[in-house]
Design a protein around this motif. Structure first.
Motif, PDB file in Angstrom:
ATOM      1  N   THR A   1       0.861  -1.176   0.000  1.00 50.57           N
ATOM      2  CA  THR A   1       0.000   0.000   0.000  1.00 50.57           C
ATOM      3  C   THR A   1       0.896   1.225   0.000  1.00 50.57           C
ATOM      4  N   ALA A   2       0.293   2.391  -0.147  1.00 49.75           N
ATOM      5  CA  ALA A   2       1.078   3.624  -0.184  1.00 49.75           C
ATOM      6  C   ALA A   2       0.293   4.730   0.486  1.00 49.75           C
ATOM      7  N   THR A   3       1.011   5.669   1.086  1.00 47.96           N
ATOM      8  CA  THR A   3       0.351   6.789   1.749  1.00 47.96           C
ATOM      9  C   THR A   3       1.301   7.966   1.850  1.00 47.96           C
ATOM     10  N   SER A   4       0.849   9.013   2.524  1.00 48.79           N
ATOM     11  CA  SER A   4       1.654  10.214   2.756  1.00 48.79           C
ATOM     12  C   SER A   4       1.142  10.899   4.015  1.00 48.79           C
ATOM     13  N   ALA A   5       2.013  11.590   4.703  1.00 47.93           N
ATOM     14  CA  ALA A   5       1.670  12.584   5.722  1.00 47.93           C
ATOM     15  C   ALA A   5       0.570  12.131   6.679  1.00 47.93           C
ATOM     16  N   ASN A   6      -0.578  12.860   6.686  1.00 49.57           N
ATOM     17  CA  ASN A   6      -1.630  12.541   7.642  1.00 49.57           C
ATOM     18  C   ASN A   6      -2.257  11.188   7.400  1.00 49.57           C
ATOM     19  N   GLY A   7      -2.169  10.688   6.187  1.00 52.80           N
ATOM     20  CA  GLY A   7      -2.616   9.321   5.925  1.00 52.80           C
ATOM     21  C   GLY A   7      -1.796   8.338   6.729  1.00 52.80           C
ATOM     22  N   LEU A   8      -0.487   8.569   6.780  1.00 56.12           N
ATOM     23  CA  LEU A   8       0.397   7.704   7.564  1.00 56.12           C
ATOM     24  C   LEU A   8       0.089   7.840   9.054  1.00 56.12           C
ATOM     25  N   LEU A   9      -0.164   9.068   9.480  1.00 55.05           N
ATOM     26  CA  LEU A   9      -0.479   9.270  10.902  1.00 55.05           C
ATOM     27  C   LEU A   9      -1.785   8.567  11.269  1.00 55.05           C
ATOM     28  N   TYR A  10      -2.743   8.595  10.352  1.00 58.41           N
ATOM     29  CA  TYR A  10      -4.042   7.966  10.609  1.00 58.41           C
ATOM     30  C   TYR A  10      -3.892   6.439  10.695  1.00 58.41           C
ATOM     31  N   MET A  11      -2.865   5.907  10.032  1.00 58.82           N
ATOM     32  CA  MET A  11      -2.590   4.474  10.073  1.00 58.82           C
ATOM     33  C   MET A  11      -1.897   4.032  11.359  1.00 58.82           C
ATOM     34  N   HIS A  12      -1.433   5.002  12.134  1.00 62.46           N
ATOM     35  CA  HIS A  12      -0.455   4.705  13.185  1.00 62.46           C
ATOM     36  C   HIS A  12      -0.820   3.478  14.041  1.00 62.46           C
ATOM     37  N   GLU A  13      -2.069   3.416  14.492  1.00 62.94           N
ATOM     38  CA  GLU A  13      -2.461   2.293  15.355  1.00 62.94           C
ATOM     39  C   GLU A  13      -2.215   0.954  14.662  1.00 62.94           C
ATOM     40  N   VAL A  14      -2.586   0.888  13.397  1.00 58.35           N
ATOM     41  CA  VAL A  14      -2.513  -0.389  12.683  1.00 58.35           C
ATOM     42  C   VAL A  14      -1.085  -0.700  12.227  1.00 58.35           C
ATOM     43  N   LEU A  15      -0.228   0.331  12.169  1.00 53.04           N
ATOM     44  CA  LEU A  15       1.195   0.059  11.891  1.00 53.04           C
ATOM     45  C   LEU A  15       1.743  -0.875  12.964  1.00 53.04           C
ATOM     46  N   HIS A  16       1.321  -0.616  14.199  1.00 52.22           N
ATOM     47  CA  HIS A  16       1.765  -1.484  15.301  1.00 52.22           C
ATOM     48  C   HIS A  16       1.207  -2.895  15.147  1.00 52.22           C
ATOM     49  N   MET A  17      -0.001  -2.997  14.620  1.00 54.81           N
ATOM     50  CA  MET A  17      -0.590  -4.333  14.426  1.00 54.81           C
ATOM     51  C   MET A  17       0.203  -5.104  13.370  1.00 54.81           C
ATOM     52  N   ALA A  18       0.683  -4.397  12.345  1.00 49.70           N
ATOM     53  CA  ALA A  18       1.472  -5.065  11.303  1.00 49.70           C
ATOM     54  C   ALA A  18       2.795  -5.577  11.871  1.00 49.70           C
ATOM     55  N   SER A  19       3.491  -4.731  12.632  1.00 45.39           N
ATOM     56  CA  SER A  19       4.804  -5.145  13.148  1.00 45.39           C
ATOM     57  C   SER A  19       4.645  -6.157  14.280  1.00 45.39           C
ATOM     58  N   GLY A  20       3.719  -5.876  15.201  1.00 43.14           N
ATOM     59  CA  GLY A  20       3.495  -6.803  16.319  1.00 43.14           C
ATOM     60  C   GLY A  20       2.972  -8.138  15.836  1.00 43.14           C
ATOM     61  N   GLY A  21       2.155  -8.120  14.783  1.00 45.05           N
ATOM     62  CA  GLY A  21       1.627  -9.359  14.207  1.00 45.05           C
ATOM     63  C   GLY A  21       2.621 -10.048  13.300  1.00 45.05           C
ATOM     64  N   ARG A  22       3.782  -9.421  13.120  1.00 45.79           N
ATOM     65  CA  ARG A  22       4.888  -9.942  12.309  1.00 45.79           C
ATOM     66  C   ARG A  22       4.450 -10.231  10.871  1.00 45.79           C
ATOM     67  N   LEU A  23       3.803  -9.205  10.280  1.00 49.28           N
ATOM     68  CA  LEU A  23       3.248  -9.354   8.933  1.00 49.28           C
ATOM     69  C   LEU A  23       4.030  -8.479   7.954  1.00 49.28           C
ATOM     70  N   PRO A  24       4.611  -9.097   6.910  1.00 48.71           N
ATOM     71  CA  PRO A  24       5.595  -8.406   6.068  1.00 48.71           C
ATOM     72  C   PRO A  24       4.992  -7.514   4.981  1.00 48.71           C
ATOM     73  N   VAL A  25       4.149  -6.577   5.385  1.00 44.80           N
ATOM     74  CA  VAL A  25       3.578  -5.605   4.443  1.00 44.80           C
ATOM     75  C   VAL A  25       4.685  -4.653   3.991  1.00 44.80           C
ATOM     76  N   VAL A  26       4.666  -4.263   2.729  1.00 41.19           N
ATOM     77  CA  VAL A  26       5.574  -3.206   2.264  1.00 41.19           C
ATOM     78  C   VAL A  26       4.730  -2.001   1.862  1.00 41.19           C
ATOM     79  N   MET A  27       5.131  -0.826   2.346  1.00 41.15           N
ATOM     80  CA  MET A  27       4.368   0.384   2.068  1.00 41.15           C
ATOM     81  C   MET A  27       5.306   1.489   1.622  1.00 41.15           C
ATOM     82  N   CYS A  28       4.879   2.239   0.608  1.00 38.88           N
ATOM     83  CA  CYS A  28       5.581   3.471   0.267  1.00 38.88           C
ATOM     84  C   CYS A  28       4.960   4.606   1.046  1.00 38.88           C
ATOM     85  N   ASN A  29       5.798   5.393   1.679  1.00 32.19           N
ATOM     86  CA  ASN A  29       5.331   6.662   2.218  1.00 32.19           C
ATOM     87  C   ASN A  29       6.003   7.759   1.409  1.00 32.19           C
TER      88      ASN A  29
END
Lengths: 246, 376
Positions: free
Chosen positions: B80-108
Motif C-alpha cells: 500500500t502507499a500513503t503520505s503525511a496525515n494518511g500515515l499518521l491515521y494508520m499509526h495504530e494499525v502500523l503497530h498491528m502489522a509489526s506486532g503481528g509480524r506481517l511483512p507488508v511493504v508500504m511506500c510513504n
C-alpha cells in the motif's frame, strides 16, 4: 440608482480557485446569502474540509477552522458544545464526509448535534484528481476505477441523506442540486431551513447538494450540469428526507 | 539473456512498476497527495490485467492498513502507499502489522504534516513512526525507489517485519528520470514467491495478535526488538544480491560520496542527499575536504556501519528535514549522537533543520550552510 444584486457580506470577495463549471462557487454564495439573511454572520463558525473546499476559509467572511480529513463533524461538535449560542456549520465533500469521515458524520447525527452540514456530493474525489469515492455511480469511470465502478469489486454508491435521515438525532435532512436556477433557489431554501432548525435546537441538520465536477468527469460545464439530471438524480433523488418541524 | 529496459518515469511510476515486478497480490489504497499517482497506476494495472492482484479502494488509511495487515495474514504479498496525515491515521494499525509480524511493504511519499496544512515534502511524517517497529528505507532517486521496493519485500518476508519505503513528495514522486527495469526473470530470481510460515488457513488453524498476559506479551516485544536489529545483515545481503543480478547499487544500509578523506561530512536522507553530492563537489572546489554519508536505511539505525565509515576527527553536519520536538534540532542528529556516544569521541556533530514544508534545498544553499556550520 438601486442595488439589485451585491456580494453577500459573508463572502470575503477573494477570487475562487475552483475549476470552470464547478458548482462550489454557487453553493458558497448560497450559504453566505443565508448567513446574511439570518443576520448571524457575527456568531457563525464554519469548519473547512479536506478536499476542493479546503480553502473555504479564504472565502467565508466568518470564523473558520480547518479540520483533518473527515473530522469536520467531530470538530463542529466540540465547538458547538463549548459555544452553544453560536451557529456552527461544516462544509464537506463526499470524499471527506462519506468516506474517511463516515464515523464522524454518523455519530454527530446520532448524537443530534445542533450543527448544519453542507454536504457537496460530486461523486468523485476532486482535489486529489478524480479517484473513486463512495458516492461514485456504478459504471462511472474514475482514476481508480478506470474501467468503471463495478458493484462486485467496489461496492455500491452510498446514499448519505437517506442513511442519516434514519438517525433519531437528525432534525432536518434534504437533498438538492444546483444545476438549474430553480434548483439553486430550492437549495437556498433548504440551507436556510437547516440553519433555522439548528438555531431552534431541534437536532442535526444536513443539506446534501449534488454538484458538478466537469474536470474530473471529463465533461464541459454544460454537459456536467446535464449529467446531474441524467445520472445522479435517478440514483440520488432530490427532496426532504427528514423535517422535525414539519 | 534478456536486456534491461529503460523507460522514463516519475518516482510514483517507479513504485507502481516495482509493485508489478514484485507480483504483489493485494493493494488496498486510499488517495492522498502526493502518493495518489502510485495507487492510480496500480489500479489501472490491475484493471487492464497487467498485474494479477486485487485492488481494494477502502474508505480511509486506517482501513487501508487494516486490510493490508489482514491480507498479509491470509498469506498474500501486500503493498500500500500513503503520505503525511494518511500515515499518521494508520499509526495504530502500523503497530498491528509489526506486532503481528506481517511483512507488508508500504511506500510513504514524504510530506509535511497538519496543522497547518502543507502539500510539500519534509520527513516529519515517517520519522514520527520511529517507534512502530517498522523497518524504514529512505530513497534518493526514482531508480532507488524501484530497486528498494523489491529489496524491501525480500527483507520483510525473510524476517516477518513490515517495511516502509520513503521518498520525497514531488521532488521524487512527480519528477521524471530514466528508469532501468531489469528483465522479469531476473526479478523473479531475486524475489521468489511469498511462502509464509504462518498464515490464516482453515486447514491448519492458527490465530494472530491474540490477547496475552505479561509473561507472553513481554517476550513478543523483545523478539520484535531483537529481530528488527537482525534486519541489518539482511538489508546488506539483499542490496548485494540485487546488485549481482541487476548490476544496480544504491548503497546498502548507507551510501557514501567522497567520504574516505573527508574532514567535513554531510549527513542527510532522501532527495536532499542526492542534491548534496553536488554541494560536496562545490565545497571540494572551494578547497574543503567534504564528503557525504547518507543512511539509506533509517531503521534499524545502521550505527555500526556509520561508526566504521566516518573518517577520523570528522565534523559531521547533520541536515534534518524534520523536528525532534522537545529537543533542539532534528531527529537524525539525535540518532547519530546516540550511536556515536562512547564509540567515536573524535567526531563532532553539528545540526541544522532545513527544507521544512518543501522549502527548496539547492546545492549552493546547502554548501553555504555547511560552510557556515564549520565556523560555529
Amino acid at each position: 440608482m438601486k442595488t439589485v444584486a451585491a456580494r453577500p457580506e459573508s463572502l470575503t470577495g477573494a477570487q475562487y480557485h475552483y475549476c470552470p463549471g464547478c458548482t462550489h462557487g454557487i453553493i458558497h454564495r448560497l450559504v453566505a446569502e443565508v448567513i446574511d439573511e439570518l443576520g448571524i454572520r457575527e456568531k457563525t463558525i464554519g469548519i473547512c474540509p479536506v478536499g476542493c473546499a479546503v480553502l473555504a476559509y479564504d472565502y467565508f467572511n466568518c470564523d473558520m477552522l480547518e479540520a483533518a480529513h473527515g473530522r469536520a463533524p467531530a470538530i463542529a461538535t466540540g465547538i458547538k458544545r463549548m459555544l452553544p449560542e453560536n451557529v456552527v456549520f461544516t462544509y464537506q465533500g463526499d470524499g471527506d464526509l462519506a468516506s474517511i469521515g463516515m464515523a464522524e458524520i454518523l455519530h454527530a447525527s446520532a448524537r443530534g448535534e445542533k450543527i448544519t452540514v453542507i454536504f457537496v456530493n460530486n461523486a468523485v474525489y476532486g482535489m486529489t484528481g478524480g479517484q473513486m469515492a463512495p458516492t461514485t455511480l456504478l459504471g462511472q469511470v474514475t482514476t481508480t476505477s478506470p474501467y468503471g465502478r463495478k458493484a462486485e469489486v467496489e461496492g455500491y454508491p452510498v446514499r448519505m441523506a437517506e442513511i442519516l435521515a434514519e438517525n433519531e438525532g437528525s432534525a432536518y435532512i434534504a437533498r438538492t442540486t444546483v444545476n438549474k436556477p430553480a434548483n439553486v433557489r430550492r437549495t437556498k431554501k433548504a440551507i436556510k431551513k437547516a440553519f433555522e432548525i439548528q438555531q431552534k435546537g431541534l437536532g442535526f441538520t444536513m443539506v446534501e447538494i449534488l454538484s458538478a465536477c466537469p474536470t474530473n468527469w471529463g465533461l464541459s460545464p454544460v454537459q456536467a450540469l446535464e449529467w446531474i439530471d441524467e445520472n445522479m438524480i435517478p440514483y440520488y433523488p432530490l427532496g426532504e428526507f427528514k423535517n422535525k418541524e414539519a | 539473456m534478456k536486456a534491461a529496459e529503460v523507460v522514463m518515469g516519475t518516482g510514483a511510476r517507479a513504485a507502481a512498476l516495482a509493485v508489478k515486478s514484485a507480483r504483489v497480490d493485494v493493494v488496498p489504497g486510499y488517495p492522498i497527495t502526493p502518493q495518489t499517482s502510485i495507487i492510480e497506476a496500480v489500479a489501472a494495472m490491475v484493471e487492464n490485467g497487467e498485474l494479477h492482484a486485487r485492488f481494494i479502494p477502502v474508505e480511509g488509511e486506517h482501513s487501508a492498513m487494516a486490510a493490508a495487515v489482514a491480507a498479509s495474514a491470509a498469506g498474500a504479498r501486500v503493498f500500500t502507499a500513503t503520505s503525511a496525515n494518511g500515515l499518521l491515521y494508520m499509526h495504530e494499525v502500523l503497530h498491528m502489522a509489526s506486532g503481528g509480524r506481517l511483512p507488508v511493504v508500504m511506500c510513504n511519499v514524504n510530506r509535511g504534516i497538519f496543522a497547518p496544512w502543507t502539500l510539500w515534502a519534509d520527513h516529519q511524517d515517517s520519522m514520527a513512526q520511529r517507534d512502530t517497529g517498522w523497518i524504514q528505507y529512505h530513497c534518493s532517486s526514482n531508480q532507488e525507489v524501484f530497486n528498494t521496493i523489491l529489496q524491501a519485500f525480500r527483507v520483510a518476508e525473510q524476517i516477518n517485519i513490515p517495511v516502509m519505503v520513503n521518498f520525497d513528495g514531488f521532488a521524487i514522486s512527480h519528477c521524471l528520470m530514466p528508469l532501468t527495469l531489469p528483465p522479469q526473470e531476473d526479478i523473479d530470481r531475486f524475489l521468489p514467491p511469498h511462502e509464509p510460515e504462518w498464515r490464516l488457513d482453515p486447514a491448519h488453524p492458527s490465530s494472530f495478535s491474540n490477547v496475552t498476559n505479561a509473561e507472553e506479551y513481554a517476550p513478543f516485544r523483545q523478539m520484535l526488538s531483537d529481530d528488527i536489529m537482525a534486519a541489518i545483515p539482511l538489508v546488506k545481503q539483499a542490496a548485494q544480491e540485487y546488485k549481482d543480478i541487476t548490476g544496480m547499487w544504491d548503497g546498502d544500509t548507507i551510501d557514501t560520496y567522497r567520504l574516505e578523506d573527508a574532514e567535513v561530512v554531510a549527513f542527510a536522507v532522501n532527495s536532499m542527499a542526492a542534491e548534496l553530492k553536488l554541494s560536496i563537489d562545490i565545497l571540494r572546489q572551494q578547497g574543503i575536504k567534504a564528503g557525504l554519508l547518507r543512511p539509506r536505511l533509517y531503521l534499524p539505525f545502521p550505527a555500526e556501519d556509520i561508526i566504521n565509515a566516518l573518517p577520523q576527527n570528522a565534523q559531521v553536519m547533520v541536515l534534518d528535514r524534520n523536528y525532534n520536538f522537545g529537543h533542539p534540532g532534528g531527529i537524525l542528529a539525535s540518532e547519530l549522537k546516540s550511536a556515536l556516544f562512547g564509540r567515536r569521541n573524535d567526531i563532532t556533530v553539528k545540526n541544522r533543520v532545513m527544507g521544512i514544508g518543501g522549502i527548496d534545498l539547492p546545492r549552493r544553499f546547502m554548501a553555504d550552510e555547511i560552510r557556515a556550520m564549520m565556523d560555529e
